[in-house]
Design a protein around this motif. Structure first.
Motif, PDB file in Angstrom:
ATOM      1  N   ARG A  44       0.833  -1.212   0.000  1.00  0.00           N
ATOM      2  CA  ARG A  44       0.000   0.000   0.000  1.00  0.00           C
ATOM      3  C   ARG A  44       0.863   1.256   0.000  1.00  0.00           C
ATOM      4  N   GLN A  45       0.453   2.231  -0.791  1.00  0.00           N
ATOM      5  CA  GLN A  45       1.147   3.514  -0.857  1.00  0.00           C
ATOM      6  C   GLN A  45       1.082   4.192   0.504  1.00  0.00           C
ATOM      7  N   ALA A  46       2.221   4.642   1.015  1.00  0.00           N
ATOM      8  CA  ALA A  46       2.275   5.227   2.352  1.00  0.00           C
ATOM      9  C   ALA A  46       2.109   6.744   2.342  1.00  0.00           C
ATOM     10  N   GLU A  47       2.681   7.429   1.372  1.00  0.00           N
ATOM     11  CA  GLU A  47       2.665   8.890   1.320  1.00  0.00           C
ATOM     12  C   GLU A  47       2.218   9.358  -0.054  1.00  0.00           C
ATOM     13  N   THR A  48       1.691  10.572  -0.125  1.00  0.00           N
ATOM     14  CA  THR A  48       1.349  11.169  -1.407  1.00  0.00           C
ATOM     15  C   THR A  48       2.630  11.632  -2.075  1.00  0.00           C
ATOM     16  N   GLU A  49       2.810  11.224  -3.345  1.00  0.00           N
ATOM     17  CA  GLU A  49       4.006  11.644  -4.068  1.00  0.00           C
ATOM     18  C   GLU A  49       3.743  11.635  -5.566  1.00  0.00           C
ATOM     19  N   GLN A  50       4.405  12.558  -6.254  1.00  0.00           N
ATOM     20  CA  GLN A  50       4.302  12.620  -7.703  1.00  0.00           C
ATOM     21  C   GLN A  50       5.322  11.658  -8.294  1.00  0.00           C
ATOM     22  N   VAL A  51       4.936  10.979  -9.368  1.00  0.00           N
ATOM     23  CA  VAL A  51       5.858  10.098 -10.078  1.00  0.00           C
ATOM     24  C   VAL A  51       6.806  10.992 -10.865  1.00  0.00           C
ATOM     25  N   PRO A  52       8.124  10.852 -10.656  1.00  0.00           N
ATOM     26  CA  PRO A  52       9.075  11.750 -11.306  1.00  0.00           C
ATOM     27  C   PRO A  52       8.998  11.703 -12.831  1.00  0.00           C
ATOM     28  N   GLY A  53       9.124  12.874 -13.429  1.00  0.00           N
ATOM     29  CA  GLY A  53       9.191  12.971 -14.877  1.00  0.00           C
ATOM     30  C   GLY A  53       7.886  12.731 -15.595  1.00  0.00           C
ATOM     31  N   THR A  54       6.767  12.822 -14.884  1.00  0.00           N
ATOM     32  CA  THR A  54       5.461  12.673 -15.520  1.00  0.00           C
ATOM     33  C   THR A  54       4.721  13.997 -15.427  1.00  0.00           C
ATOM     34  N   TRP A  55       3.664  14.108 -16.183  1.00  0.00           N
ATOM     35  CA  TRP A  55       2.850  15.309 -16.174  1.00  0.00           C
ATOM     36  C   TRP A  55       1.770  15.194 -15.110  1.00  0.00           C
ATOM     37  N   GLY A  56       2.143  15.347 -13.855  1.00  0.00           N
ATOM     38  CA  GLY A  56       1.163  15.409 -12.773  1.00  0.00           C
ATOM     39  C   GLY A  56       0.611  14.084 -12.296  1.00  0.00           C
ATOM     40  N   LEU A  57       1.263  12.978 -12.570  1.00  0.00           N
ATOM     41  CA  LEU A  57       0.803  11.677 -12.106  1.00  0.00           C
ATOM     42  C   LEU A  57       1.180  11.518 -10.638  1.00  0.00           C
ATOM     43  N   VAL A  58       0.161  11.337  -9.765  1.00  0.00           N
ATOM     44  CA  VAL A  58       0.370  11.322  -8.324  1.00  0.00           C
ATOM     45  C   VAL A  58      -0.165  10.022  -7.736  1.00  0.00           C
ATOM     46  N   LEU A  59       0.597   9.443  -6.803  1.00  0.00           N
ATOM     47  CA  LEU A  59       0.172   8.273  -6.046  1.00  0.00           C
ATOM     48  C   LEU A  59      -0.210   8.744  -4.654  1.00  0.00           C
ATOM     49  N   GLU A  60      -1.403   8.344  -4.201  1.00  0.00           N
ATOM     50  CA  GLU A  60      -1.876   8.727  -2.880  1.00  0.00           C
ATOM     51  C   GLU A  60      -2.232   7.481  -2.085  1.00  0.00           C
ATOM     52  N   PRO A  61      -2.126   7.518  -0.748  1.00  0.00           N
ATOM     53  CA  PRO A  61      -2.496   6.353   0.070  1.00  0.00           C
ATOM     54  C   PRO A  61      -3.936   5.921  -0.218  1.00  0.00           C
ATOM     55  N   PRO A  62      -4.188   4.596  -0.306  1.00  0.00           N
ATOM     56  CA  PRO A  62      -5.513   4.115  -0.682  1.00  0.00           C
ATOM     57  C   PRO A  62      -6.504   3.961   0.463  1.00  0.00           C
ATOM     58  N   GLY A  63      -6.104   4.284   1.693  1.00  0.00           N
ATOM     59  CA  GLY A  63      -7.019   4.120   2.814  1.00  0.00           C
ATOM     60  C   GLY A  63      -7.371   2.651   3.007  1.00  0.00           C
ATOM     61  N   GLY A  64      -8.642   2.361   3.208  1.00  0.00           N
ATOM     62  CA  GLY A  64      -9.079   0.989   3.457  1.00  0.00           C
ATOM     63  C   GLY A  64      -9.470   0.225   2.198  1.00  0.00           C
ATOM     64  N   LEU A  65      -8.967   0.635   1.054  1.00  0.00           N
ATOM     65  CA  LEU A  65      -9.308  -0.015  -0.210  1.00  0.00           C
ATOM     66  C   LEU A  65      -9.058  -1.515  -0.149  1.00  0.00           C
ATOM     67  N   ALA A  66     -10.039  -2.286  -0.575  1.00  0.00           N
ATOM     68  CA  ALA A  66      -9.916  -3.743  -0.684  1.00  0.00           C
ATOM     69  C   ALA A  66      -9.932  -4.095  -2.165  1.00  0.00           C
ATOM     70  N   PRO A  67      -8.758  -4.331  -2.766  1.00  0.00           N
ATOM     71  CA  PRO A  67      -8.716  -4.609  -4.201  1.00  0.00           C
ATOM     72  C   PRO A  67      -9.391  -5.930  -4.534  1.00  0.00           C
ATOM     73  N   ARG A  68      -9.980  -5.996  -5.703  1.00  0.00           N
ATOM     74  CA  ARG A  68     -10.631  -7.230  -6.145  1.00  0.00           C
ATOM     75  C   ARG A  68      -9.711  -8.068  -7.018  1.00  0.00           C
ATOM     76  N   ILE A  69      -8.643  -7.449  -7.539  1.00  0.00           N
ATOM     77  CA  ILE A  69      -7.688  -8.228  -8.319  1.00  0.00           C
ATOM     78  C   ILE A  69      -6.343  -8.214  -7.614  1.00  0.00           C
ATOM     79  N   SER A  70      -5.559  -9.236  -7.831  1.00  0.00           N
ATOM     80  CA  SER A  70      -4.259  -9.370  -7.175  1.00  0.00           C
ATOM     81  C   SER A  70      -3.216  -8.528  -7.902  1.00  0.00           C
ATOM     82  N   PRO A  71      -2.096  -8.230  -7.230  1.00  0.00           N
ATOM     83  CA  PRO A  71      -1.036  -7.494  -7.914  1.00  0.00           C
ATOM     84  C   PRO A  71      -0.450  -8.296  -9.080  1.00  0.00           C
ATOM     85  N   GLU A  72      -0.429  -9.622  -8.970  1.00  0.00           N
ATOM     86  CA  GLU A  72       0.070 -10.446 -10.065  1.00  0.00           C
ATOM     87  C   GLU A  72      -0.836 -10.323 -11.294  1.00  0.00           C
TER      88      GLU A  72
END
Length: 173
Positions: free
Chosen positions: A36-64
């Motif tokens: 799980r994403q811990a902190e809000t951060e921009q992906v370097p070298g992109t036009w405003g692409l940001v990763l933010e913590p997902p809170g209590g999100l329960a994904p339905r698909i696996s990372p694989e």
């Protein structure tokens, strides 16, 4: 004797059924805490692409499965994943209406050490440079986002990390 065999058989069947259900639905940590994403951060070298913590999100698909959707092949040796709210902070205007900023619950796959053959829109071809550029480097990032609920691929982008060491800031690391 037959009652005893029936009880033993029923007990074995119950254990096997419970074990099978655990195998199918209860393996590991379904919340993927370490990814799980811990902190809000921009992906370097992109036009405003940001990763933010997902809170209590329960994904339905696996990372694989998300990686299979994103890339469709064997993962590269230098790859990071993060469960995040994926946000594009760049807005655009169509017919005088500004686009809303959207957050999508996503598995974000980031490949490092990506080889980039050329860039469209270069003013000067890299073949005409005085020194050969390093096309395969940890500074080049390939980013793919897959909706963690629907499994739909939502973005594929390139980034550039000047340091060559950026990784998503996850809770497990």
């Amino acid at each position: 004797m037959t009652l005893r065999r029936a009880l033993i058989g029923g007990g074995v069947l119950l254990v096997l059924t419970a074990g099978g259900l655990w195998f199918l639905f209860g393996r590991g940590d379904s919340s993927y805490a370490a990814l799980r994403q811990a902190e809000t951060e921009q992906v370097p070298g992109t036009w405003g692409l940001v990763l933010e913590p997902p809170g209590g999100l329960a994904p339905r698909i696996s990372p694989e499965r998300a990686y299979e959707i994103a890339a469709g092949s064997r993962p590269p040796s230098k790859m990071s994943r993060s469960l995040a709210l994926l946000t594009n902070r760049i807005t655009y205007v169509v017919d005088g209406v500004e686009s809303p900023i959207q957050q999508v619950p996503a598995w974000v796959v980031v490949a490092h050490d990506v080889c980039i053959a050329s860039f469209k829109g270069e003013l000067v071809s890299s073949a005409r440079r005085p020194e050969a550029p390093d096309r395969c480097t940890d500074k080049n990032l390939w980013i793919a986002g897959v909706n963690a609920i629907t499994g739909e691929r939502i973005i594929v982008a390139r980034g550039y990390d000047e340091t060559g060491v950026w990784r998503p800031d996850r809770e497990g690391f």
